[in-house]
Design a protein around this motif. Structure first.
Motif, short mmCIF file in Angstrom:
data_model
loop_
_atom_site.label_atom_id
_atom_site.label_comp_id
_atom_site.label_asym_id
_atom_site.label_seq_id
_atom_site.Cartn_x
_atom_site.Cartn_y
_atom_site.Cartn_z
N VAL A 8 0.84 -1.19 0.00
CA VAL A 8 0.00 0.00 0.00
C VAL A 8 0.87 1.24 0.00
CG1 VAL A 8 -1.67 1.33 1.34
CG2 VAL A 8 -1.95 -1.14 1.12
N THR A 9 1.94 1.22 0.80
CA THR A 9 2.86 2.35 0.85
C THR A 9 3.50 2.58 -0.51
OG1 THR A 9 3.35 1.88 3.18
CG2 THR A 9 4.90 3.29 1.99
N GLU A 10 3.91 1.51 -1.17
CA GLU A 10 4.52 1.65 -2.49
C GLU A 10 3.55 2.25 -3.50
OE1 GLU A 10 5.98 -2.16 -3.60
OE2 GLU A 10 7.54 -2.21 -2.06
N MET A 11 2.28 1.84 -3.43
CA MET A 11 1.27 2.40 -4.31
C MET A 11 1.15 3.91 -4.11
SD MET A 11 -1.80 -0.37 -3.98
CE MET A 11 -1.62 -2.07 -4.52
N LEU A 12 1.15 4.30 -2.84
CA LEU A 12 1.00 5.72 -2.54
C LEU A 12 2.21 6.52 -2.98
CD1 LEU A 12 -0.68 5.56 0.96
CD2 LEU A 12 -1.71 6.29 -1.17
N VAL A 13 3.41 5.95 -2.80
CA VAL A 13 4.62 6.65 -3.22
C VAL A 13 4.59 6.92 -4.72
CG1 VAL A 13 7.11 6.42 -3.49
CG2 VAL A 13 6.05 5.85 -1.31
N GLU A 14 4.12 5.95 -5.49
CA GLU A 14 4.01 6.14 -6.93
C GLU A 14 3.05 7.29 -7.26
OE1 GLU A 14 2.92 2.51 -8.77
OE2 GLU A 14 4.83 1.51 -8.34
#
Length: 224
Positions: free
Chosen positions: A161-167
């Motif tokens: 989820v964090t990676e999705m948000l960073v993108e």
């Protein structure tokens, strides 16, 4: 002390002011990414998550529902010299950490404070200690915590989820992809700032049939 300002041991030379930002930042306490509410020193470009700025003293302990028998103590740095990993997201622990001396468990401050239920309308995601199925982001199960939809069809690792948000943050921060058309893709969120984040790329790429893709996208955005 002025309202909205704190003094913090990690940055004693200046007071930190509470503010809100739409731009991503790296917390100088736990070294993890953040967006939204933070404590900041604009003179030194020093930022702390809200949770990291309001941490308890090192003499107090706290518990987590997933580890009811553990007494977590806040530490300004990981104990020992060997690499350590957060039990929630399996990412490196390099800064502020909650540590259980008895069990050796570690939790990032943000992971310690993750909401256990995310909901928007009929969609709900529940935080689980174990992954119930393959993550729709990375396709793996792993050992980290995950959010699972109330229908139990959709799973997302906390770290994914964090990676999705960073993108998505990258698109906003550099002015790409989050412009005029983003409003049609956004899903109603409980957090105001989430509405400004464009649809998470790849959220509709999954092992489910095509008719479920729209709901999965909403579910992933909700996790954000």
């Amino acid at each position: 002390m002025k309202y909205g300002e704190i003094t913090h041991f990690s940055h004693p030379q200046h007071k930190l002011r509470f503010e809100y930002s739409d731009h991503p930042f790296k917390c100088d306490g736990c070294k993890e990414a953040g967006i939204g509410s933070r404590f900041r020193c604009s003179f030194c470009d020093f930022d702390l998550h809200k949770h990291c700025g309001l941490l308890p003293s090192t003499t107090s302990t706290t518990t987590h529902p997933f580890y009811p028998k553990c007494a977590f103590q806040f530490l300004s740095k990981p104990p020992g010299d060997l690499p350590r990993f957060c039990n929630a997201c399996e990412k490196d622990v390099t800064g502020f950490v909650y540590h259980c001396r008895k069990c050796g468990f570690d939790l990032h401050p943000c992971c310690m404070n993750l909401p256990h239920v995310l909901e928007a309308g009929e969609l709900k995601l529940y935080l689980y200690k174990k992954v119930g199925g393959a993550c729709h982001r990375c396709g793996r199960k792993g050992r980290s915590w995950s959010y699972r939809s109330s229908c139990k069809n959709y799973n997302l690792h906390v770290a994914c989820v964090t990676e999705m948000l960073v993108e998505s943050w990258h698109e906003i921060y550099y002015g790409g992809g989050g412009g005029g058309g983003g409003g049609n893709n956004n899903y109603s969120m409980s957090k105001k700032w989430v509405n400004q984040i464009p649809s998470i790329r790849g959220a509709a790429v999954n092992r489910h049939r095509h008719k479920k893709k729209g709901r999965l996208r909403k579910c992933c955005e909700l996790a954000g």
